[in-house]
Design a protein around this motif. Structure first.
Motif, PDB file in Angstrom:
ATOM      1  N   ARG A   1      -9.080  14.607 -12.049  1.00  0.00           N
ATOM      2  CA  ARG A   1      -7.890  13.851 -12.444  1.00  0.00           C
ATOM      3  C   ARG A   1      -7.702  12.605 -11.570  1.00  0.00           C
ATOM      4  NH1 ARG A   1      -3.111  18.230 -13.898  1.00  0.00           N
ATOM      5  NH2 ARG A   1      -4.202  19.294 -15.585  1.00  0.00           N
ATOM      6  N   LEU A   2      -8.014  12.739 -10.302  1.00  0.00           N
ATOM      7  CA  LEU A   2      -7.938  11.567  -9.437  1.00  0.00           C
ATOM      8  C   LEU A   2      -8.916  10.491  -9.890  1.00  0.00           C
ATOM      9  CD1 LEU A   2      -7.770  13.330  -5.952  1.00  0.00           C
ATOM     10  CD2 LEU A   2      -5.893  12.174  -7.098  1.00  0.00           C
ATOM     11  N   ASP A   3     -10.145  10.904 -10.189  1.00  0.00           N
ATOM     12  CA  ASP A   3     -11.160   9.945 -10.631  1.00  0.00           C
ATOM     13  C   ASP A   3     -10.767   9.301 -11.964  1.00  0.00           C
ATOM     14  OD1 ASP A   3     -12.671  10.468  -8.406  1.00  0.00           O
ATOM     15  OD2 ASP A   3     -14.011  11.875  -9.407  1.00  0.00           O
ATOM     16  N   GLU A   4     -10.168  10.078 -12.828  1.00  0.00           N
ATOM     17  CA  GLU A   4      -9.726   9.538 -14.112  1.00  0.00           C
ATOM     18  C   GLU A   4      -8.708   8.421 -13.914  1.00  0.00           C
ATOM     19  OE1 GLU A   4      -7.297  11.081 -18.114  1.00  0.00           O
ATOM     20  OE2 GLU A   4      -7.572  12.391 -16.397  1.00  0.00           O
ATOM     21  N   PHE A   5      -7.773   8.632 -13.009  1.00  0.00           N
ATOM     22  CA  PHE A   5      -6.764   7.607 -12.746  1.00  0.00           C
ATOM     23  C   PHE A   5      -7.411   6.378 -12.111  1.00  0.00           C
ATOM     24  CE2 PHE A   5      -3.424   5.380 -10.578  1.00  0.00           C
ATOM     25  CZ  PHE A   5      -2.296   5.569 -11.364  1.00  0.00           C
ATOM     26  N   ALA A   6      -8.306   6.599 -11.136  1.00  0.00           N
ATOM     27  CA  ALA A   6      -8.943   5.483 -10.442  1.00  0.00           C
ATOM     28  C   ALA A   6      -9.785   4.638 -11.392  1.00  0.00           C
ATOM     29  CB  ALA A   6      -9.801   6.005  -9.298  1.00  0.00           C
TER      30      ALA A   6
ATOM     31  N   VAL B   1      -7.290   1.482  -6.325  1.00  0.00           N
ATOM     32  CA  VAL B   1      -6.959   2.900  -6.120  1.00  0.00           C
ATOM     33  C   VAL B   1      -8.073   3.568  -5.320  1.00  0.00           C
ATOM     34  CG1 VAL B   1      -6.516   5.123  -7.222  1.00  0.00           C
ATOM     35  CG2 VAL B   1      -5.627   3.024  -8.257  1.00  0.00           C
ATOM     36  N   ARG B   2      -7.683   4.265  -4.265  1.00  0.00           N
ATOM     37  CA  ARG B   2      -8.609   5.111  -3.512  1.00  0.00           C
ATOM     38  C   ARG B   2      -8.154   6.546  -3.653  1.00  0.00           C
ATOM     39  NH1 ARG B   2      -9.025   6.297   2.260  1.00  0.00           N
ATOM     40  NH2 ARG B   2      -7.501   4.677   2.698  1.00  0.00           N
ATOM     41  N   VAL B   3      -9.064   7.442  -3.930  1.00  0.00           N
ATOM     42  CA  VAL B   3      -8.696   8.842  -4.147  1.00  0.00           C
ATOM     43  C   VAL B   3      -9.142   9.672  -2.954  1.00  0.00           C
ATOM     44  CG1 VAL B   3      -8.807   8.584  -6.645  1.00  0.00           C
ATOM     45  CG2 VAL B   3     -10.810   9.424  -5.416  1.00  0.00           C
ATOM     46  N   VAL B   4      -8.316  10.652  -2.618  1.00  0.00           N
ATOM     47  CA  VAL B   4      -8.600  11.551  -1.502  1.00  0.00           C
ATOM     48  C   VAL B   4      -8.385  12.982  -1.983  1.00  0.00           C
ATOM     49  CG1 VAL B   4      -8.031  12.211   0.860  1.00  0.00           C
ATOM     50  CG2 VAL B   4      -7.813   9.823   0.151  1.00  0.00           C
TER      51      VAL B   4
ATOM     52  N   LEU C   1       0.838  -1.190   0.000  1.00  0.00           N
ATOM     53  CA  LEU C   1       0.000   0.000   0.000  1.00  0.00           C
ATOM     54  C   LEU C   1       0.876   1.245   0.000  1.00  0.00           C
ATOM     55  CD1 LEU C   1      -2.838   1.267   0.221  1.00  0.00           C
ATOM     56  CD2 LEU C   1      -2.625   1.116   2.705  1.00  0.00           C
ATOM     57  N   ALA C   2       0.634   2.130  -0.940  1.00  0.00           N
ATOM     58  CA  ALA C   2       1.398   3.373  -1.053  1.00  0.00           C
ATOM     59  C   ALA C   2       0.445   4.555  -1.071  1.00  0.00           C
ATOM     60  CB  ALA C   2       2.251   3.372  -2.317  1.00  0.00           C
ATOM     61  N   LEU C   3       0.849   5.645  -0.418  1.00  0.00           N
ATOM     62  CA  LEU C   3       0.106   6.904  -0.468  1.00  0.00           C
ATOM     63  C   LEU C   3       0.981   7.939  -1.152  1.00  0.00           C
ATOM     64  CD1 LEU C   3      -2.144   8.523   2.219  1.00  0.00           C
ATOM     65  CD2 LEU C   3      -0.391   9.903   1.091  1.00  0.00           C
ATOM     66  N   VAL C   4       0.429   8.600  -2.168  1.00  0.00           N
ATOM     67  CA  VAL C   4       1.172   9.587  -2.948  1.00  0.00           C
ATOM     68  C   VAL C   4       0.417  10.912  -2.899  1.00  0.00           C
ATOM     69  CG1 VAL C   4       2.171  10.163  -5.189  1.00  0.00           C
ATOM     70  CG2 VAL C   4       1.998   7.767  -4.494  1.00  0.00           C
ATOM     71  N   THR C   5       1.093  11.975  -2.477  1.00  0.00           N
ATOM     72  CA  THR C   5       0.476  13.301  -2.526  1.00  0.00           C
ATOM     73  C   THR C   5       0.894  14.006  -3.814  1.00  0.00           C
ATOM     74  OG1 THR C   5       2.284  14.496  -1.424  1.00  0.00           O
ATOM     75  CG2 THR C   5       0.649  13.415  -0.019  1.00  0.00           C
ATOM     76  N   GLY C   6       0.095  14.999  -4.196  1.00  0.00           N
ATOM     77  CA  GLY C   6       0.380  15.683  -5.463  1.00  0.00           C
ATOM     78  C   GLY C   6       0.332  14.717  -6.630  1.00  0.00           C
ATOM     79  N   ALA C   7      -0.660  13.809  -6.596  1.00  0.00           N
ATOM     80  CA  ALA C   7      -0.683  12.678  -7.524  1.00  0.00           C
ATOM     81  C   ALA C   7      -1.384  12.970  -8.840  1.00  0.00           C
ATOM     82  CB  ALA C   7      -1.360  11.479  -6.851  1.00  0.00           C
ATOM     83  N   THR C   8      -1.835  14.205  -9.065  1.00  0.00           N
ATOM     84  CA  THR C   8      -2.625  14.467 -10.275  1.00  0.00           C
ATOM     85  C   THR C   8      -1.782  14.861 -11.476  1.00  0.00           C
ATOM     86  OG1 THR C   8      -2.978  16.747  -9.519  1.00  0.00           O
ATOM     87  CG2 THR C   8      -4.668  15.118  -8.961  1.00  0.00           C
ATOM     88  N   SER C   9      -0.488  15.145 -11.281  1.00  0.00           N
ATOM     89  CA  SER C   9       0.340  15.557 -12.423  1.00  0.00           C
ATOM     90  C   SER C   9       1.813  15.364 -12.087  1.00  0.00           C
ATOM     91  CB  SER C   9       0.084  17.024 -12.789  1.00  0.00           C
ATOM     92  OG  SER C   9       0.463  17.873 -11.713  1.00  0.00           O
ATOM     93  N   GLY C  10       2.654  15.514 -13.096  1.00  0.00           N
ATOM     94  CA  GLY C  10       4.090  15.546 -12.903  1.00  0.00           C
ATOM     95  C   GLY C  10       4.660  14.313 -12.234  1.00  0.00           C
TER      96      GLY C  10
ATOM     97  N   LEU D   1      -3.123   1.800  -4.005  1.00  0.00           N
ATOM     98  CA  LEU D   1      -2.749   3.208  -3.927  1.00  0.00           C
ATOM     99  C   LEU D   1      -3.808   4.051  -3.216  1.00  0.00           C
ATOM    100  CD1 LEU D   1      -1.411   3.801  -7.567  1.00  0.00           C
ATOM    101  CD2 LEU D   1      -0.059   3.417  -5.499  1.00  0.00           C
ATOM    102  N   VAL D   2      -3.333   5.008  -2.430  1.00  0.00           N
ATOM    103  CA  VAL D   2      -4.152   6.102  -1.941  1.00  0.00           C
ATOM    104  C   VAL D   2      -3.572   7.359  -2.568  1.00  0.00           C
ATOM    105  CG1 VAL D   2      -4.989   7.385   0.052  1.00  0.00           C
ATOM    106  CG2 VAL D   2      -4.577   4.928   0.243  1.00  0.00           C
ATOM    107  N   LEU D   3      -4.334   7.997  -3.437  1.00  0.00           N
ATOM    108  CA  LEU D   3      -3.831   9.141  -4.188  1.00  0.00           C
ATOM    109  C   LEU D   3      -4.469  10.423  -3.669  1.00  0.00           C
ATOM    110  CD1 LEU D   3      -3.782   7.767  -7.848  1.00  0.00           C
ATOM    111  CD2 LEU D   3      -2.028   7.630  -6.086  1.00  0.00           C
ATOM    112  N   VAL D   4      -3.624  11.399  -3.376  1.00  0.00           N
ATOM    113  CA  VAL D   4      -4.070  12.666  -2.804  1.00  0.00           C
ATOM    114  C   VAL D   4      -3.771  13.785  -3.791  1.00  0.00           C
ATOM    115  CG1 VAL D   4      -3.790  14.295  -0.890  1.00  0.00           C
ATOM    116  CG2 VAL D   4      -3.591  11.819  -0.480  1.00  0.00           C
ATOM    117  N   GLY D   5      -4.742  14.661  -4.004  1.00  0.00           N
ATOM    118  CA  GLY D   5      -4.538  15.794  -4.900  1.00  0.00           C
ATOM    119  C   GLY D   5      -5.686  16.769  -4.799  1.00  0.00           C
ATOM    120  N   ARG D   6      -5.506  17.918  -5.423  1.00  0.00           N
ATOM    121  CA  ARG D   6      -6.554  18.930  -5.409  1.00  0.00           C
ATOM    122  C   ARG D   6      -7.617  18.676  -6.469  1.00  0.00           C
ATOM    123  NH1 ARG D   6      -3.419  24.768  -4.774  1.00  0.00           N
ATOM    124  NH2 ARG D   6      -2.239  24.285  -2.898  1.00  0.00           N
TER     125      ARG D   6
END
Length: 538
Positions: free
Chosen positions: A319-324, A330-333, A285-294, A310-315
């Motif tokens: 974009r989070l939903d697109e990845f999920a 994948v869980r988006v936050v 399990l990995a959590l990544v912040t700023g996960a929507t770009s770059g 994955l737990v993906l964090v972003g504004r």
């Protein structure tokens, strides 16, 4: 008239429009221009004047007597919950400045109770945020974890919707309970943001919210279509947490001796086997912040390909939903780490989830001289690049130490080493460079603190990377050689294999970094308690 929302009038109008003349015992009559009863019909049946009822709906009179409200409730055929809600809307509200509610905190005794309970259980807040949950709850739904929101998941997540064969009923009950939970406190920015987001994203939520249905958050029978065990019928109890008003403890339990009891026991055994020490987990399990770009998006892509959950964090929710949608596990936050609320939300997840890897990558594009940097942007930059990584790491590292394994990756940049560079070579960006330098020092010191615990720490310092950062700054670097974000991630993962604490993807000669570090240690070790000669007055 006042500037406050017309809660009473809006509710009366919505309920009036839901009631047909036939249901009220009136003849339908001819063509009607509006749905439901007319205002004058409601007034007549309630025994009040049509003008007075009009004033109530328009908000020109907001304090009717309890007798009038009970008469209106009878005419509109409201149940006990909705009648109590209607009466509450007319109670005087003290004038106050709009502000966010204090953070909701689960009492430690309830957290211990959840851990000891052999049934799926979780605690939800006033806005149906999941504030605490035990592993069996996640066995029912992977979305029943700290940091999730039941409204967002049930309305916007296709996998969560698929769990409920009676989705129409489930959503109607959920929204009615949400309205009762919020009550008259509709000026909280968090409430406004949540209702606005759901109203835009879900036609179903928009329709239900307009009905003004109200129901207490109470027990019910819930039918799931579970991907592992099929149909699962459970009783759900909702109990008020007395030490924390607004919080509700939800517990699922089967009828004894039923097929559902056997299925729940199977899910419990499976959940336990995944969590038992020495038993391989299904995935890391990995959590990544700023996960929507770059670089953050590149980390997410690589880790997903390597089989991580994955737990993906972003504004950016979209974009989070697109990845999920494109990846499983994948869980988006959606969270803004420039705010205390955003940091607290993600820190709670870091503390509650068995993270193998935390990637602190979030950043903001405030790259400008100190004199030109607005105070608000300086504060945002320090929160995102200094405070957030510090608090998220602090939240995650305790569990990693208990498990004897884990990795923290902080994304900084080579600008962290650019302080002595002359102005002509690199224009000054004091705050931006200072935050990155902090990450380098923080990571090196923390790595030493955690030596021997099984927890690794790395700081990644790329040079110029091909991301959206420069476009947002209005910089044209098309002629400048730039590294890809995917290469930065590859360097980081390989650097972890090599045992590097400082990973510099673009520095070919690693001895250059060693020279810097040795010089720093030499300066640190070369100090004496006496004033250096050059500082003594002649």
């Amino acid at each position: 008239m006042t500037g406050e929302p017309n809660l009473l009038g809006d509710h009366l109008r919505a309920r009036r429009e839901l009631l047909t003349p036939e249901q009220a015992g009136l003849p339908a009559g001819g063509l009607r221009r509006v749905p439901g009863l007319r205002r004058e019909e409601v007034a007549m049946l309630a025994g009040i004047s049509a003008d007075y009822y009009l004033r109530l709906e328009q908000g020109r009179d907001r304090n009717p007597s309890r007798q009038v409200l009970e008469s209106l409730a009878r005419v509109l055929q409201l149940d006990d919950d909705t009648t109590a809600y209607l009466i509450g809307l007319a109670e005087p509200r003290p004038a106050r400045r709009r502000r966010r509610r204090a953070k909701e905190t689960v009492p430690p005794s309830i957290v211990k109770f959840l851990d000891a309970l052999s049934l799926p259980a979780f605690v939800e807040g006033r806005y149906l945020d999941v504030l605490a949950a035990n592993p069996l709850a996640a066995a029912i739904s992977p979305r029943l974890v700290v940091g999730a929101n039941r409204l967002r998941d049930v309305f916007l997540d296709p996998a969560e919707r698929a769990l409920f064969p009676d989705w129409d009923l489930a959503t109607r009950q959920l929204v009615a309970g949400f309205r009762q939970s919020v009550g008259t406190e509709t000026d909280d920015p968090r409430f406004i943001e949540l209702v606005g987001e759901l109203s835009l994203a879900s036609p179903r939520f928009r329709t239900l919210w307009a009905r003004h249905d109200v129901a207490a958050r109470r027990g019910a029978t819930v039918r799931f279509d579970h991907p592992l065990v099929g149909e699962l019928v459970l009783n759900r109890e909702k109990l008020l947490v007395s030490e924390a008003p607004g919080l509700v403890l939800a517990v699922y339990h089967p009828d004894p001796g039923t097929d559902a009891a056997d299925k729940l026991a199977l899910l419990g055994r499976r959940s336990h086997s995944i969590r038992t020490e020495g038993t391989p987990r299904m995935s890391k399990l990995a959590l990544v912040t700023g996960a929507t770009s770059g670089i953050g998006r590149a980390f997410a892509e690589r880790l997903a390909a390597d089989g991580h959950d994955l737990v993906l964090v972003g504004r950016r929710q979209d974009r989070l939903d697109e990845f999920a949608t494109a990846h499983s596990g994948v869980r988006v936050v959606p969270a803004d780490l420039a705010t205390d609320e955003g940091i607290d939300t993600v820190a709670e997840i870091c503390a509650a989830e068995p993270l193998d890897l935390l990637v602190n990558n979030a950043g903001v594009a405030h790259y400008m001289p100190l004199a030109d940097l607005p105070a608000a942007k300086a504060r945002e930059l320090v929160k995102v690049k200094v405070l957030a990584p510090t608090l998220l790491t602090r939240a995650a590292v305790g569990g990693m130490q208990e498990r004897g394994r884990g990795t923290i990756v902080n994304v900084a940049g080579m600008i962290a080493f650019s302080g002595p560079a002359p102005q002509a070579q690199l224009p000054r960006r004091a705050v931006y460079g200072g935050t990155l330098a902090h990450l380098v020092a923080f990571s090196q010191t923390l790595s030493a603190e955690l030596e021997g615990t099984g927890v690794r720490v790395q700081v990644v310092c790329p040079g110029v990377v091909a991301t959206e950062f420069h476009e947002r700054q209005g910089l044209d670097l098309s002629a400048v050689p730039r590294m890809s974000a995917a290469d930065v991630v590859s360097a980081s993962l390989r650097g972890l294999e090599l045992g590097e604490v400082v990973c510099a993807p673009g520095v070919e000669d690693a001895s250059l970094l060693e020279t810097v570090f040795r010089a720093e240690l030499a300066a640190f070790g070369g100090q004496r308690p006496e004033l250096a000669t050059r500082y003594r007055t002649a």
